[in-house]
Design a protein around this motif. Structure first.
Motif, short mmCIF file in Angstrom:
data_model
loop_
_atom_site.label_atom_id
_atom_site.label_comp_id
_atom_site.label_asym_id
_atom_site.label_seq_id
_atom_site.Cartn_x
_atom_site.Cartn_y
_atom_site.Cartn_z
N MET A 191 19.30 -123.45 61.90
CA MET A 191 21.00 -124.19 62.51
C MET A 191 21.71 -124.74 60.88
O MET A 191 19.97 -125.84 61.05
CB MET A 191 20.85 -124.34 63.86
CG MET A 191 20.50 -122.81 64.84
SD MET A 191 21.13 -124.31 66.31
CE MET A 191 20.29 -123.70 67.02
N ARG A 192 22.68 -124.69 60.84
CA ARG A 192 22.49 -125.40 59.93
C ARG A 192 22.44 -127.10 60.41
O ARG A 192 22.13 -127.85 61.67
CB ARG A 192 24.63 -126.04 60.00
CG ARG A 192 25.33 -126.24 61.19
CD ARG A 192 26.76 -125.73 61.36
NE ARG A 192 27.67 -124.80 60.80
CZ ARG A 192 28.60 -124.73 59.68
NH1 ARG A 192 29.47 -125.34 59.74
NH2 ARG A 192 28.75 -123.60 58.88
N GLY A 193 21.69 -128.39 59.60
CA GLY A 193 21.78 -129.41 60.03
C GLY A 193 20.06 -129.54 60.07
O GLY A 193 20.07 -130.41 60.02
N HIS A 194 19.95 -128.38 60.03
CA HIS A 194 17.80 -127.94 60.16
C HIS A 194 16.92 -127.36 59.20
O HIS A 194 17.91 -126.60 58.80
CB HIS A 194 17.84 -127.17 62.08
CG HIS A 194 18.20 -128.08 62.71
ND1 HIS A 194 19.72 -127.86 63.23
CD2 HIS A 194 17.51 -128.63 63.67
CE1 HIS A 194 19.15 -128.65 64.39
NE2 HIS A 194 18.21 -128.85 64.68
N GLY A 195 15.67 -127.63 59.29
CA GLY A 195 15.54 -126.90 57.99
C GLY A 195 15.77 -126.51 56.30
O GLY A 195 16.11 -127.22 55.83
N GLN A 196 16.06 -125.41 55.77
CA GLN A 196 16.49 -125.05 54.65
C GLN A 196 18.23 -124.88 54.59
O GLN A 196 18.52 -124.37 53.50
CB GLN A 196 15.47 -124.02 53.89
CG GLN A 196 13.98 -124.29 53.63
CD GLN A 196 13.26 -122.48 53.57
OE1 GLN A 196 14.01 -122.66 52.38
NE2 GLN A 196 12.82 -122.24 53.78
N SER A 197 18.38 -124.65 55.86
CA SER A 197 20.12 -124.61 55.70
C SER A 197 20.58 -126.05 55.84
O SER A 197 20.26 -127.41 55.61
CB SER A 197 20.42 -124.23 57.54
OG SER A 197 20.29 -122.87 57.84
N GLY A 198 21.79 -126.36 54.98
CA GLY A 198 23.56 -127.23 54.50
C GLY A 198 22.93 -127.76 55.64
O GLY A 198 23.19 -127.88 57.04
N ASP A 199 22.94 -129.21 55.24
CA ASP A 199 23.27 -130.79 56.10
C ASP A 199 24.58 -131.47 55.43
O ASP A 199 24.69 -132.18 55.39
CB ASP A 199 21.90 -131.24 56.02
CG ASP A 199 22.39 -131.99 54.41
OD1 ASP A 199 22.06 -131.42 53.27
OD2 ASP A 199 20.71 -133.43 54.30
N PRO A 200 25.72 -131.06 55.36
CA PRO A 200 27.04 -131.24 55.27
C PRO A 200 27.79 -132.55 55.62
O PRO A 200 27.03 -132.69 57.30
CB PRO A 200 28.28 -130.07 56.14
CG PRO A 200 27.31 -129.75 56.73
CD PRO A 200 25.73 -129.36 56.92
#
Length: 259
Positions: free
Chosen positions: A59-68
């Motif tokens: 999910m966004r904010g988690h792991g290898q996904s983006g953290d806008p």
């Protein structure tokens, strides 16, 4: 590993198991809990990828996904859109939608938005939110406190169980954004949607997951025809605490779909 771009936010996903059209079994999309990543499902890849096409994602904010940085880029609606976009990228029109904790909440939200894309639901150690505004306010206050704690003390202060200990994240800011925009609840739409769920549903909970036992009972009672499984000697991450018992329960449910 593949990544899709969601208006500037990269979303990481993985596909395991048979190639498209090489299996008669429906594909499965698995969503992790808050503070975890898709690594929490590695045991299920080992158990099911010989027969099922498994799609995992962060999910966004988690792991290898983006953290806008923009807090507006974290929400239930955007997360549901991420799930649909991942399925689209995999060429999957309809799937079994499953998730643990926050992943289960998002699975319910996905069904509410896209019921035609859901072959079945698997809801693990999760709940549907609250009808009572005061209970919802208290839940949201706890989510805000988690966000502030992460901002002040950083990733070493990330609370959670076995699923979060497996995780690696880009930043505390991303998890704080997810807590405020995705962990919080704005209304009772999900809990109100339970009686309208018309697909086969597995509600599974660890016997020691005290915070979600009542929620599991409620969902199993309200979702027509839902199957309930309680995993002995398991807490909030039932798939990690008792993987063999968890996999047996999921296998039995999936076999019923095939029949």
């Amino acid at each position: 590993m593949p990544v899709i771009d969601r208006d500037g936010v990269p979303i990481h996903y993985e596909v395991h198991g048979p190639r498209e059209n090489d299996s008669d079994m429906p594909p499965i999309l698995l969503s992790h809990g808050y503070g975890a990543t898709c690594r929490m499902w590695d045991g299920q890849v080992a158990a099911f990828a010989d027969r099922y096409r498994l799609v995992l994602w962060d999910m966004r904010g988690h792991g290898q996904s983006g953290d806008p940085l923009d807090p507006a880029l974290y929400s239930h609606a955007l997360t549901v859109g991420d799930m649909a976009a991942v399925l689209d990228a995999c060429g999957i029109e309809r799937a079994i939608i499953g998730g643990l904790s926050l992943g289960g909440v998002m699975s319910l939200a996905f069904h509410l938005a896209h019921p035609e894309r859901v072959r079945a639901l698997m809801l693990f150690d999760t709940g549907p939110g609250f009808r009572n505004p005061e209970a919802r306010r208290q839940w949201n206050e706890r989510a805000e406190a988690r966000a502030r704690d992460l901002e002040e003390k950083g990733l070493p202060n990330l609370a959670g169980g076995a699923e979060t200990r497996l995780a690696r994240h880009r930043s505390a800011q991303g998890l704080a954004g997810a807590a405020r925009g995705m962990l919080t609840m704005t209304d009772g739409a999900l809990i109100g949607s339970l009686p309208q769920i018309a697909v086969p549903t597995l509600v599974l909970v660890g016997a020691d997951d005290q915070h979600f036992l009542a929620a599991a009972d409620y969902m199993a009672a309200k979702i027509p025809g839902a199957q309930k499984a309680v995993i002995p000697n398991a807490g909030h991450a039932a798939n990690l605490d008792q993987p063999l018992a968890f996999d047996r329960a999921v296998t039995a449910f999936l076999a019923g779909l095939s029949a």
